[in-house]
Structure formats: C-alpha cells, structure tokens
Design an enzyme around this catalytic site. Structure first.
Site, mmCIF file in Angstrom:
data_model
loop_
_atom_site.group_PDB
_atom_site.id
_atom_site.type_symbol
_atom_site.label_atom_id
_atom_site.label_comp_id
_atom_site.label_asym_id
_atom_site.label_seq_id
_atom_site.Cartn_x
_atom_site.Cartn_y
_atom_site.Cartn_z
ATOM 1 N N SER A 159 -29.091 32.946 85.476
ATOM 2 C CA SER A 159 -28.967 31.669 86.178
ATOM 3 C C SER A 159 -27.695 30.961 85.751
ATOM 4 O O SER A 159 -27.140 31.221 84.677
ATOM 5 C CB SER A 159 -30.175 30.780 85.859
ATOM 6 O OG SER A 159 -29.978 29.449 86.284
ATOM 7 N N TYR A 185 -34.459 27.160 78.093
ATOM 8 C CA TYR A 185 -34.206 27.890 79.335
ATOM 9 C C TYR A 185 -32.793 28.475 79.337
ATOM 10 O O TYR A 185 -32.594 29.646 79.680
ATOM 11 C CB TYR A 185 -34.387 26.962 80.535
ATOM 12 C CG TYR A 185 -34.128 27.625 81.869
ATOM 13 C CD1 TYR A 185 -34.967 28.622 82.344
ATOM 14 C CD2 TYR A 185 -33.039 27.242 82.648
ATOM 15 C CE1 TYR A 185 -34.736 29.226 83.569
ATOM 16 C CE2 TYR A 185 -32.804 27.835 83.878
ATOM 17 C CZ TYR A 185 -33.645 28.835 84.335
ATOM 18 O OH TYR A 185 -33.410 29.437 85.545
#
Length: 339
Positions: A159, A185
C-alpha cells in the site's frame, strides 16, 4: 542488488481494470491461490484470473461468506485458512501439497488495516502477523509447489501506507513503544514490499519471481471496517454525503481498477527481468527523491499537496529485506531458505 524502480510505461494506467490488463493472456492449466479472494480486490482478482482460464484456490477464514461470494463461479475451490493460526496455515498447505499440483501464482492479498491493538496466541501484533508473517509462513510452506511450477509468481498486496512507517526491527510487535494503529499498518505494508524483494533474491534462481503492489484507495472493501465514516471523509475518499469518490488520477478507484495492478504483476510478460519491483497503476512505481519521504504523513497528519505515488527507499532496501527475513524466521520459529 537494489531493484530498478523505474516505470516501464506499460500502456496501462490508474483507470485500467483487471479484465483489461489480462486480455490476451492464457492461463489454461495454471493454478493460482488468492488469499482473501472472496471480497473486494481479492474477488475481482479471482474473477480476472478465472476469465483467462486459471484454476483458483481461495483460502478463507470465513467459509460461509466465501461460499456465498464465489457461488456459481466455476473452476474455483475454497479451503479453510486463518493467517493468525499457524496450525491452520500448515493444514491448508499440506492439503495443497498432497494434491501434487504445481502452484503458478500465489496472490498474498488478504489483510487488515488500522485495527485496535490485538495480538495472536504467540503475542504477535495482529497487523504485522496477518499482513506479513502469515503470508511469509504460507509462502514457505507452499514453496515446493511454487518451485515445481517451472516458473511462478508471488504477488504481495502492499500500500501507499508503507510510507507511514519503516520496519522497526527492534520492536515490531509494539512491546516497548506505544501502539499506533497507523504506524503498525505502515510497518506491515513496508514488510510486504521487503518480503517481495527478499523472495525475489532467493527464488529467482528457481524460477519463482515476486512483486508487491499498491492497489489504490478503494472504499468498497472489508479493509475499511475499523474506520468511521467521518474518518473516511477526512481522508478524502468519501464525499460530504458519504458516497465513495472515484478519481483514478488520485488513486481513488473501483475494486476492478484496484485489482488491475495485482493481475498485471501476476501475468504480464512486460515484467520479465523486473522481479522484486513495487508496482502501482499497472506499472513499476518511481523511487521517491530525497525530500519527498515525509511528504505524506499518516492519515491524521496528511499534508496538502502530498506526493501520492512512488516508493520510499527504505522499502526497497536489500539490507532491510534481509533483516526482515531473519526476523520473520525467528518470530515464527521456521526456516525458509529456498532451495
């Protein structure tokens, strides 16, 4: 040696969808495993690969949901798998290896994002454990089938969020620092990129190549489950009425567009000789220049006009990839030395 993070000018772009990029590709006789392939980007990936003739195995934690989502789609098998449960991963891999089939494509797609602090039975932080360590173990266990394919690809879903945090080798599980869901994350997404780099370095000699991808920002996925509507509006992915904003130029995509880079990395002959690359918008991403590293911030500190594309040098650093490999083996208590 470092990966050449230079765009190929593939002819596709941010608005391309998965079915467009797979046109002309024949996957008849090929076997693919797509984790999380029963929702969002994973489901679109399954549909695209199946349209080209591949047989697909979808490992699923929620079997009823997977069966409902994949009902009527021929050539797709479902198996039980929980990326936080080592026993479950071993059982799934053993079942596949027992079938004697080669594995041509492994799409490490499943993941979680920005969840509250959660640990598995081993004390491992859930985002790092699910997004990276689970897929590391799964890939290790499936290695004989990948090698037997005589040419395989492993694609890991990363990501833009990798820019929230590098790998923190000394404290990956937030045991000595305050937990921050976005830093956790970011670290996990950086690990996805480094894993592809490390696997390429170890697997290329055996015909196994690896890539990592940024799919774009897609609202219509289970990945958003831990975010409120107000947060999504603040991040610029929902409008004032709560509707998803579609603007591929800003990486705001549909699920079909989001799956395109995964499918391109899994199947495109353009990527031959470019193993280990981090890709976005159906192309190899540009390496960010000095000064751009901190331009994004986290979702709560994002700067106006931030650079929204590219990859940070720490995420494609071979030394960091080796550190991650050693750390992963130690945390999981396994040895993954492709041979």
């Amino acid at each position: 040696m470092p990966v050449r993070q230079e765009p190929l000018h593939s002819g596709f772009g941010a608005a391309s969808n998965a079915l467009e990029v797979i046109q002309g590709i024949d996957l008849s006789g090929k076997i693919a495993i797509v984790t999380g392939g029963y929702a969002g980007i994973g489901l679109e990936t399954v549909r695209a690969l199946r349209s080209a003739g591949a047989t697909i195995i979808v490992p699923a934690r929620d079997l009823p949901k997977a069966k409902a989502a994949l009902a009527g789609l021929e050539g797709v098998e479902i198996g039980a798998l929980d990326l936080l449960d080592p026993t479950s991963m071993d059982a799934f891999a053993d079942g596949f290896l027992t079938s004697g089939r080669p594995l041509h494509l492994l799409i490490n797609n499943a993941g979680i994002m920005a969840c509250p602090l959660t640990r598995d039975a081993r004390g491992l932080e859930a985002q790092f454990a699910t997004n990276h360590l689970g897929h590391f173990q799964l890939t290790a266990r499936l290695w004989p089938a990948l090698r037997a394919a005589g040419g395989a690809r492993v694609v890991s879903l990363s990501s833009l969020g990798h820019r929230f945090s590098p790998l923190v080798v000394d404290d990956p599980n937030f045991e000595r620092r305050e937990y921050d869901r976005w830093l956790a994350y970011g670290q996990a997404k950086t690990a996805n990129i480094l894993f592809a780099l490390g696997l390429e370095a170890r697997g290329a000699a055996h015909g196994v190549h690896a890539y990592s991808v940024h799919p774009g920002s897609i609202v219509d996925t289970d990945l958003q489950r831990h975010l409120t509507q107000d947060e999504l509006k603040a991040f610029g992915v929902l409008d004032a009425e709560g509707k998803a904003i579609r603007d591929p130029a800003r990486n705001l995509k549909t699920t079909a567009q989001g799956a395109a880079t995964t499918v391109w990395c899994a199947t495109s002959p353009q990527l031959e000789g470019h193993g280990g690359a981090y890709c976005e918008n159906c192309d190899i991403a540009q390496l960010l220049r000095p000064g751009e590293e901190a331009a994004l911030g986290t979702p709560t500190t994002r700067r106006p006009g931030a650079v929204m594309a590219g990859v940070l040098p720490y995420a494609v650093d071979p030394a960091a990839a080796d550190q991650l490999w050693d750390l992963s083996e130690r945390l999981l208590g396994i040895t993954f030395r492709p041979a």
